[in-house]
Design an enzyme around this catalytic site. Structure first.
Site, short mmCIF file in Angstrom:
data_model
loop_
_atom_site.label_atom_id
_atom_site.label_comp_id
_atom_site.label_asym_id
_atom_site.label_seq_id
_atom_site.Cartn_x
_atom_site.Cartn_y
_atom_site.Cartn_z
N SER A 193 0.78 -1.31 0.07
CA SER A 193 0.02 0.03 0.15
C SER A 193 0.82 1.38 -0.12
O SER A 193 0.25 2.31 -0.22
CB SER A 193 -1.04 -0.04 1.24
N HIS A 221 -5.57 -3.72 -2.15
CA HIS A 221 -5.06 -2.83 -3.35
C HIS A 221 -5.01 -3.41 -4.62
O HIS A 221 -4.74 -2.81 -5.59
CB HIS A 221 -3.95 -1.99 -3.11
N LYS A 252 -12.29 -0.05 -0.50
CA LYS A 252 -11.19 0.44 -1.38
C LYS A 252 -11.85 0.57 -3.11
O LYS A 252 -12.90 1.30 -3.08
CB LYS A 252 -10.08 0.02 -1.50
C1 LIG Z 1 -6.61 -0.95 3.51
C2 LIG Z 1 -6.10 -2.21 3.85
C3 LIG Z 1 -6.74 -3.12 4.78
C4 LIG Z 1 -7.96 -2.64 5.64
O1 LIG Z 1 -9.01 -2.62 4.85
P1 LIG Z 1 -10.30 -1.88 5.48
O2 LIG Z 1 -11.41 -2.12 4.78
O3 LIG Z 1 -10.10 -0.32 5.27
O4 LIG Z 1 -10.38 -2.07 6.98
C5 LIG Z 1 -6.25 -4.27 4.93
N1 LIG Z 1 -5.12 -4.79 4.42
C6 LIG Z 1 -4.28 -4.16 3.01
C7 LIG Z 1 -3.25 -4.68 2.68
C8 LIG Z 1 -4.90 -2.72 3.24
O5 LIG Z 1 -4.36 -2.01 2.27
#
Ligand SMILES: *Cc1c(COP(=O)(O)O)cnc(C)c1O
Length: 404
Positions: A193, A221, A252
């Site tokens: 990320s 992502h 996301k």
């Molecule tokens: C953003 C993210 C999460 C968390 O996801 P949410 O739905 O915002 O809690 C988990 N793992 C990775 C790799 C992320 O980038």
């Protein structure tokens, strides 16, 4: 202050001790007020009354405001109510929840799926319930905080390997096997990320198979970004059936909120009985679930938004590169503009804001010291005009700071 009242000595003492900690953050330049958006999350947002080109969201495909998702959420709230009032295992599972899980499993080409309240809780729930004393987790050093927290909850041993280093991962796997653990699980982000690089998942799976280790990939992502119709890294590398646990988020590219794991029926059954966030926290409101189902519909219906995302990504990256910026290891829409020390990243972010561009500076401890950056993500819904405006702002601000 809103709602200020006389407080007891005990309340005041707690606040005073917290103020000491906050003072330390302030003196390190790490105290950050929340930025408040006065608009929907879109390619442009309004902050302090000013419209800004936003490069700060994970809303890759603009699905959060897609009419099919908004319409589905609205209808579901009217028909099913605003909330469920129960955890999944007691009375909080509606036909909608099971429909979403069937759709996710189909989309990711696995036997079953289970949704959680967020991507964070899915990692905490899966890792915290699948591994125990006598098991071992093998983890990339730069895995997401939610994976690290999940690992902290297990009594399993852990061996870290150098970031995306397949040979070092093999070293960790062979070490784990030699010690005779019951379950060995290799865990990696699909797309990282902060740097936007892609895990070498095919090589990792091959090495893991050599040592009879299962693989878990977190495609937070990558879903909606990589693979056919955005199926993620497992699809991108042609690894269906070889990745035991396909983690994803609904927060996301999917544009709503939530997390899920796509895996076997055995994994689903296990988690329903053992994963603590699943057992002890209430289920998604119907509007959330219906919007997520609509998002899967949109993803399955075509590739146009994803193609637009990548076209915008290429345009923006080429622009930044030709201006002479260092974009680190990025291979995806996550594009860091490397700045060195944290104050430079914060200055770049501030100068961009003055020029109408919202892109956050990120420093230690989120990224290593000396690797501070402004992190950008373009979306499918940015126009060329917006991206070019952002590039002009980067050109000016970068020149002022000697970054190009
Ligand atoms: C953003 C993210 C999460 C968390 O996801 P949410 O739905 O915002 O809690 C988990 N793992 C990775 C790799 C992320 O980038």
């Amino acid at each position: 202050m809103i709602g200020e009242r006389a407080t007891s000595k005990a309340v005041q003492a707690l606040d005073a001790s917290l103020q000491e900690d906050l003072e330390a953050l302030r003196s390190d330049g790490l105290f950050r007020p929340l930025r408040v958006l006065e608009s929907a999350q879109g390619p442009e947002v309004v902050i302090n009354g000013r419209p800004l080109v936003s490069l700060s969201s994970n809303n890759y495909l603009g699905l959060n405001t897609h009419p099919r998702l908004v319409g589905a959420a609205e209808r579901a709230a009217v028909e099913w109510g605003a909330g469920t009032g129960a955890v999944r295992t007691i009375a909080g599972t509606q036909t909608l929840h099971e429909e979403l899980e069937r759709r996710l499993a189909q989309f990711k080409r696995t036997e079953a799926a289970l949704t959680f309240q967020s991507g964070y809780t899915v990692n905490v729930g899966v890792l915290g319930s699948m591994l125990d004393k006598g098991d071992c987790v093998v983890s990339d050093k730069l895995n997401h905080a939610s994976i690290i927290d999940g690992i902290r909850l297990t009594k399993a041993d852990r061996i870290l390997y150098e970031h995306v280093d397949v040979d070092d991962a093999e070293r960790a796997l062979s070490e784990a096997r030699a010690k005779g653990y019951r379950r060995v699980l290799l865990v990696t982000d699909g797309v990282f990320s902060m740097d936007g690089d892609i895990a070498p998942l095919k090589d990792l799976v091959e090495r893991a198979e050599k040592y009879d280790a299962a693989v878990m990939v977190d495609d937070a992502h990558a879903t909606g970004v990589l693979g056919s119709n955005g199926r993620g890294t497992t699809d991108h590398f042609g690894l269906h059936g070889r990745v035991a646990l396909n983690i994803g988020t609904l927060s996301k590219a999917v544009g709503v909120v939530g997390g899920y794991v796509c895996a076997s029926q055995a994994v689903r059954d296990h988690l329903i009985h053992k994963a603590r966030p699943f057992l002890f926290s209430s289920s998604h409101p119907p509007s959330v679930v219906a919007a997520c189902i609509a998002a899967v519909d949109v993803l399955e219906s075509g590739q146009e938004l994803i193609d637009q995302l990548w076209a915008n990504t290429r345009h923006f990256k080429e622009g930044l590169r030709s201006l002479g910026f260092d974009l680190g290891r990025s291979e995806t829409p996550i594009t860091p503009v490397m700045c060195g020390e944290a104050p430079v990243a914060m200055q770049l972010s501030d100068l961009l804001l003055k020029r109408g561009v919202f892109a956050q500076g990120i420093g230690f401890p989120t990224v290593p010291r000396g690797q501070a950056r402004v992190r950008t993500i373009v979306t499918a819904t940015h126009t060329r005009e917006q991206l070019d405006r952002a590039l002009e702002a980067f050109a000016d601000a970068g020149a002022k700071l000697g970054l190009r």
